[in-house]
Design a protein around this motif. Sequence first.
Motif, PDB file in Angstrom:
ATOM      1  N   LEU A 399       0.803  -1.224   0.000  1.00  0.00           N
ATOM      2  CA  LEU A 399       0.000   0.000   0.000  1.00  0.00           C
ATOM      3  C   LEU A 399       0.838   1.276   0.000  1.00  0.00           C
ATOM      4  CD1 LEU A 399      -3.039  -0.824   2.317  1.00  0.00           C
ATOM      5  CD2 LEU A 399      -3.091  -0.174  -0.096  1.00  0.00           C
ATOM      6  N   PRO A 400       1.796   1.433   0.920  1.00  0.00           N
ATOM      7  CA  PRO A 400       2.575   2.684   0.898  1.00  0.00           C
ATOM      8  C   PRO A 400       3.492   2.817  -0.315  1.00  0.00           C
ATOM      9  CG  PRO A 400       3.472   1.184   2.524  1.00  0.00           C
ATOM     10  CD  PRO A 400       2.193   0.586   2.054  1.00  0.00           C
ATOM     11  N   VAL A 401       3.822   1.696  -0.956  1.00  0.00           N
ATOM     12  CA  VAL A 401       4.714   1.760  -2.119  1.00  0.00           C
ATOM     13  C   VAL A 401       3.924   1.481  -3.398  1.00  0.00           C
ATOM     14  CG1 VAL A 401       6.746   1.106  -0.798  1.00  0.00           C
ATOM     15  CG2 VAL A 401       5.361  -0.673  -1.837  1.00  0.00           C
ATOM     16  N   ILE A 402       2.634   1.797  -3.379  1.00  0.00           N
ATOM     17  CA  ILE A 402       1.740   1.436  -4.463  1.00  0.00           C
ATOM     18  C   ILE A 402       2.147   2.073  -5.787  1.00  0.00           C
ATOM     19  CG2 ILE A 402       0.145   3.349  -4.054  1.00  0.00           C
ATOM     20  CD1 ILE A 402      -2.148   1.433  -4.601  1.00  0.00           C
ATOM     21  N   ARG A 403       2.832   3.205  -5.725  1.00  0.00           N
ATOM     22  CA  ARG A 403       3.184   3.910  -6.959  1.00  0.00           C
ATOM     23  C   ARG A 403       4.606   3.608  -7.422  1.00  0.00           C
ATOM     24  NH1 ARG A 403       6.216   8.272  -5.195  1.00  0.00           N
ATOM     25  NH2 ARG A 403       6.210   8.489  -2.932  1.00  0.00           N
ATOM     26  N   LEU A 404       5.337   2.765  -6.704  1.00  0.00           N
ATOM     27  CA  LEU A 404       6.744   2.549  -7.013  1.00  0.00           C
ATOM     28  C   LEU A 404       6.930   1.412  -8.000  1.00  0.00           C
ATOM     29  CD1 LEU A 404       8.345   2.821  -3.476  1.00  0.00           C
ATOM     30  CD2 LEU A 404       7.719   4.632  -5.067  1.00  0.00           C
ATOM     31  N   THR A 405       7.985   1.493  -8.758  1.00  0.00           N
ATOM     32  CA  THR A 405       8.347   0.434  -9.685  1.00  0.00           C
ATOM     33  C   THR A 405       9.857   0.204  -9.615  1.00  0.00           C
ATOM     34  OG1 THR A 405       8.624   2.019 -11.497  1.00  0.00           O
ATOM     35  CG2 THR A 405       6.471   0.965 -11.288  1.00  0.00           C
ATOM     36  N   GLY A 406      10.278  -0.907 -10.197  1.00  0.00           N
ATOM     37  CA  GLY A 406      11.697  -1.149 -10.414  1.00  0.00           C
ATOM     38  C   GLY A 406      12.531  -1.120  -9.160  1.00  0.00           C
ATOM     39  N   LEU A 407      13.599  -0.319  -9.198  1.00  0.00           N
ATOM     40  CA  LEU A 407      14.597  -0.290  -8.145  1.00  0.00           C
ATOM     41  C   LEU A 407      14.004   0.096  -6.802  1.00  0.00           C
ATOM     42  CD1 LEU A 407      17.469  -0.145  -6.989  1.00  0.00           C
ATOM     43  CD2 LEU A 407      17.625   2.159  -7.934  1.00  0.00           C
ATOM     44  N   TYR A 408      13.201   1.139  -6.755  1.00  0.00           N
ATOM     45  CA  TYR A 408      12.704   1.639  -5.486  1.00  0.00           C
ATOM     46  C   TYR A 408      11.752   0.651  -4.822  1.00  0.00           C
ATOM     47  CZ  TYR A 408      14.825   6.114  -6.570  1.00  0.00           C
ATOM     48  OH  TYR A 408      15.727   7.097  -6.855  1.00  0.00           O
ATOM     49  N   LEU A 409      10.996  -0.063  -5.615  1.00  0.00           N
ATOM     50  CA  LEU A 409      10.132  -1.100  -5.065  1.00  0.00           C
ATOM     51  C   LEU A 409      10.964  -2.203  -4.416  1.00  0.00           C
ATOM     52  CD1 LEU A 409       7.233  -2.088  -4.752  1.00  0.00           C
ATOM     53  CD2 LEU A 409       7.434  -3.184  -6.983  1.00  0.00           C
ATOM     54  N   ALA A 410      12.053  -2.603  -5.063  1.00  0.00           N
ATOM     55  CA  ALA A 410      12.933  -3.623  -4.497  1.00  0.00           C
ATOM     56  C   ALA A 410      13.580  -3.124  -3.199  1.00  0.00           C
ATOM     57  CB  ALA A 410      14.004  -4.017  -5.509  1.00  0.00           C
ATOM     58  N   LEU A 411      14.004  -1.856  -3.167  1.00  0.00           N
ATOM     59  CA  LEU A 411      14.602  -1.302  -1.954  1.00  0.00           C
ATOM     60  C   LEU A 411      13.593  -1.241  -0.816  1.00  0.00           C
ATOM     61  CD1 LEU A 411      16.852   1.598  -3.304  1.00  0.00           C
ATOM     62  CD2 LEU A 411      17.560  -0.641  -2.477  1.00  0.00           C
ATOM     63  N   ALA A 412      12.330  -0.942  -1.142  1.00  0.00           N
ATOM     64  CA  ALA A 412      11.303  -0.903  -0.107  1.00  0.00           C
ATOM     65  C   ALA A 412      11.104  -2.282   0.510  1.00  0.00           C
ATOM     66  CB  ALA A 412       9.984  -0.386  -0.691  1.00  0.00           C
ATOM     67  N   THR A 413      11.095  -3.333  -0.306  1.00  0.00           N
ATOM     68  CA  THR A 413      10.942  -4.684   0.242  1.00  0.00           C
ATOM     69  C   THR A 413      12.173  -5.093   1.048  1.00  0.00           C
ATOM     70  OG1 THR A 413      11.781  -5.661  -1.828  1.00  0.00           O
ATOM     71  CG2 THR A 413       9.398  -5.375  -1.628  1.00  0.00           C
ATOM     72  N   LEU A 414      13.353  -4.650   0.625  1.00  0.00           N
ATOM     73  CA  LEU A 414      14.562  -4.941   1.398  1.00  0.00           C
ATOM     74  C   LEU A 414      14.499  -4.270   2.764  1.00  0.00           C
ATOM     75  CD1 LEU A 414      17.458  -6.061   1.636  1.00  0.00           C
ATOM     76  CD2 LEU A 414      18.263  -3.976   0.523  1.00  0.00           C
ATOM     77  N   ALA A 415      14.085  -2.992   2.801  1.00  0.00           N
ATOM     78  CA  ALA A 415      13.968  -2.287   4.080  1.00  0.00           C
ATOM     79  C   ALA A 415      12.942  -2.960   4.978  1.00  0.00           C
ATOM     80  CB  ALA A 415      13.577  -0.828   3.825  1.00  0.00           C
ATOM     81  N   PHE A 416      11.827  -3.398   4.403  1.00  0.00           N
ATOM     82  CA  PHE A 416      10.806  -4.087   5.198  1.00  0.00           C
ATOM     83  C   PHE A 416      11.353  -5.387   5.783  1.00  0.00           C
ATOM     84  CE2 PHE A 416       7.695  -7.587   5.001  1.00  0.00           C
ATOM     85  CZ  PHE A 416       6.852  -7.207   6.044  1.00  0.00           C
ATOM     86  N   ALA A 417      12.103  -6.142   4.987  1.00  0.00           N
ATOM     87  CA  ALA A 417      12.657  -7.412   5.463  1.00  0.00           C
ATOM     88  C   ALA A 417      13.612  -7.186   6.628  1.00  0.00           C
ATOM     89  CB  ALA A 417      13.362  -8.134   4.321  1.00  0.00           C
ATOM     90  N   VAL A 418      14.465  -6.166   6.535  1.00  0.00           N
ATOM     91  CA  VAL A 418      15.404  -5.878   7.630  1.00  0.00           C
ATOM     92  C   VAL A 418      14.647  -5.433   8.879  1.00  0.00           C
ATOM     93  CG1 VAL A 418      17.365  -4.470   8.332  1.00  0.00           C
ATOM     94  CG2 VAL A 418      17.230  -5.306   5.996  1.00  0.00           C
ATOM     95  N   LEU A 419      13.603  -4.618   8.695  1.00  0.00           N
ATOM     96  CA  LEU A 419      12.800  -4.182   9.840  1.00  0.00           C
ATOM     97  C   LEU A 419      12.149  -5.366  10.544  1.00  0.00           C
ATOM     98  CD1 LEU A 419      11.063  -0.979   8.416  1.00  0.00           C
ATOM     99  CD2 LEU A 419      12.686  -1.072  10.296  1.00  0.00           C
ATOM    100  N   MET A 420      11.578  -6.273   9.775  1.00  0.00           N
ATOM    101  CA  MET A 420      10.941  -7.444  10.377  1.00  0.00           C
ATOM    102  C   MET A 420      11.969  -8.321  11.088  1.00  0.00           C
ATOM    103  SD  MET A 420       7.641  -7.499   9.968  1.00  0.00           S
ATOM    104  CE  MET A 420       7.250  -9.236  10.187  1.00  0.00           C
ATOM    105  N   ASP A 421      13.129  -8.468  10.487  1.00  0.00           N
ATOM    106  CA  ASP A 421      14.170  -9.317  11.063  1.00  0.00           C
ATOM    107  C   ASP A 421      14.670  -8.757  12.386  1.00  0.00           C
ATOM    108  OD1 ASP A 421      16.094 -11.216  11.474  1.00  0.00           O
ATOM    109  OD2 ASP A 421      17.428 -10.542   9.896  1.00  0.00           O
TER     110      ASP A 421
END
Length: 673
Positions: A399-421
Motif C-alpha cells: 500500500l505505501p509503495v503502491i506507486r513505485l516500480t523497479g529499483l525503489y520497489l525492491a529497496l522498499a521490500t529490502l527495508a521491510f525485510a530488515v525491519l521485520m528481522d
Amino acid sequence: MSSFLAFTIFGLFSGAAYAIVASGLTLTYTTTRVFNIAHGALGMVMSFVFWDVSVRQGLPPLPAFLLVILVIAPAIGWFIQRFVARGLGDAPVSVSLVVTVALLVACIGTAQQIWPPASRTVQPFMPGKQITIAGTNVSAHQIITILLSVAVALGLFALLTRTRIGTAMRASVDNPDLLRLFGGNPETVAALSWAIGTSLAALGGILLVSQVGLDYYALTLLVISAFAAAVFGRLKSLPLTFAGGMALGLAEAYAKGYLPTDGLLSKVGNVIAPLFLFVVVVGMPQTQLRIGQVKGLVYAPVPSLPKSAGWGFGLIVIATLFTAGMSEANLLLIGTAATYAIVMLSLVLLTGYGGHVSLGQFTFAGVGALTYAKLDEPNLLGLLISALVAAGVGALVALPVIRLTGLYLALATLAFAVLMDKLIFQADFAFGFGGALTAERLSLFGTQVESTQAYVMVMVVFFVLTALALLSLRRGSLGRLLIALRDSPAACGTLGLDARWFRVGLFGLSAGIAGLAGGLFAGLRGTIGAADFQFFSSLTLLLFAVVFGVTSVTGALLGGIGLMELPVQQSENPGVAGLLFVIISVAAILLARNPNGVAYYLFRFGNWLDRRYGTTVRARIPILPVRAPDPDGPSSGISDLLDGDVHHHGTDADGPAVGVEGEEVGAYVAPRG
C-alpha cells in the motif's frame, strides 16, 4: 550536556562514514545507471584485504591503507565493470538487481573462503591519540573520518562539475552516442566510475571496521545506511547524499543514547537505517521514482490443465517412491526443499508473471510460520489463516509503495525485510524469550499427520496444488492481464486499468503463497526461530530462482531442491563452503538475462528429444513455415515437466524468439489435421 556532545560526535563520525559510502554509490548510479546492491559487500571484502595486508603481512597501516584504496579497490572496480556490470545500465531493472545481488553473495562467499571465521581486530588510525572538546574526548580516528568525508564530498562535486572527465561521466549516461562523436569512450568512463565507487566503498569500510569489527554480515549491512543516504539524495545530488548520511548517523547515535534500554523501543536504535530508507522511498516524489520497469522477460507458456495435472500426479508418485524408507534427517531435507519450492512459486507469480522484484520474500514465509505457531491450530483452518495473515501483511507493505516500480520497489521490500528481522522476529513477543516456538504437525480432517514421510508428501501435494492454481491463473484472462501490465503499464492505463491496486493484490497473493510455505515448514520442523527467516535468505532465494528459472513451475521445483542442497554441501565440505556461494552467484550473473534459467535448457533438450525420437508421422507430413506462435497456445514435448516449452514474449535482446519446437521463429512444425 557532555553526553549530548558525545552522542553528537559519535553520530557525526558514523554519518561521515555513511556519507563516504553513499557518495560512491551515487557516483556509480549517476554515471552508469546501475544501483550496486553489493556496494557494502565490496567494502567488507576490502576491509578484510586491509587487515590481511596490514596485520598478517605486516605492512605499516598507512602504506597498507593507500595500497588498498588507490590500487586494489580500483582494480577490482574496473574488473567488475569490464566483466560483470558491462551494459547493465541499458538492461531491465530486474537484471541489474539480480546481478548486483549475485555480486553481494559472491563477495560474502569469497571472504568466507579466503578468510574463514576467526577472531580478528583492526586498530583505529593513530590509536591512543585524542583531543578534548568541552569535556568530551574525540579520537584522532573520528576526526580523520569526518575530514575525509568532507574532502570526498568536495572532491566528487568538483570532479563532476569542474573537470572534463566529470562532464564525460555525466554525458556517458545522458547520451553515450554523442560522447563517442566527441572522442569519448563510455566504457572507459564507466570503468573509472566503478573504480572510484569501489574505492569509496573500501574507504568507508576501513574507517568503520575498528568500530564494527571484521564481520561478514555486519559490514555488508552497513550499506543499508548508504542506501538510505543515497535515496535521500535522489541518487543524483551529492550534497543531499552527504546531508542524508550525516542526519542518519546523528539519528542512530541519539536513538541509542536516549531511547529506553528495554522493551520494543530499545530495538529501534538498531533499525534506524532501514526505517529511514523505507520512509524516504515512500515519501519521494513520484516523478523521481519511475526509473524503469521490468520488460522483455522471457516466460514459458503453460500447458493444458490435463497435462499439468498429469505431470503433477507423476511428481507425487515419484516423491512417494523416493521417500519410502528414507531416514528422518533426509525426510526433513526433502520437506525443506518443498518449502523453498513453494516460496519460489510466489516469486514465479510476482517476478516471473508480474515483473516485480522482491528482496524480502522469505520474510513473508516467516510471518506465516509465526502465525501458525502462535495460533496453535494445527489444521487446515490454521494453515489458511497463516496464509491470509501473510497475504494481509504483503498487501499492507504494497500500500505505501503502491506507486513505485523497479529499483525503489525492491529497496522498499529490502527495508521491510530488515525491519521485520531486527524489530519483530527478534523481539520477545514473537519467538519468545528462548528465541524459538513449537508447532504441531498439520491435521487433515481431524487426523494428525504424525509420520514425517506422510507430512512430506502432504507438502508435495500442496506444492502441486499451488502450482496448478498458478498455471490456471496464467491461462486465464487474469494471467494475460498480468503480462500486459508487466510489459506495457502505460498502454494498460490508456485502457482504464488501475495498475496500482492490481499490484497490491499481486503482492498480497504472492505473500500468501510464501506464508503457506512458512506454515507448512513450522509443522515440519516442530520448532522454529528467528534464525530460520533471516532476510539474507531472501537474497539467496532470488538467486536460485533466477538460476533455475523464475518464470516456470519447473524452475521453482529445481530451485527449491538446489537451495536445500546448499547448506548440506557446505556442512559436508566446509573447505569449499564459501566457494559454493561464489559458484551460485556466477551462475546467476550468467543467467540473469535469461529468466527461464536452467529450465530453459531442459525445455530445449526435451524439444530435441521430441524431434529426434518423436512420432515418425511427423517426418512424413509436409511441413510449412509459420509465424510467431501464440504464447497462450498449447505446448508439446516430453520436456514440458509442469510448464511446457519455452517462448519469448516481448523484446529479448539476447537472442531470437523461440517457437513451439524451441527453434527460431520461422522454424517448421507439422500442420494440424
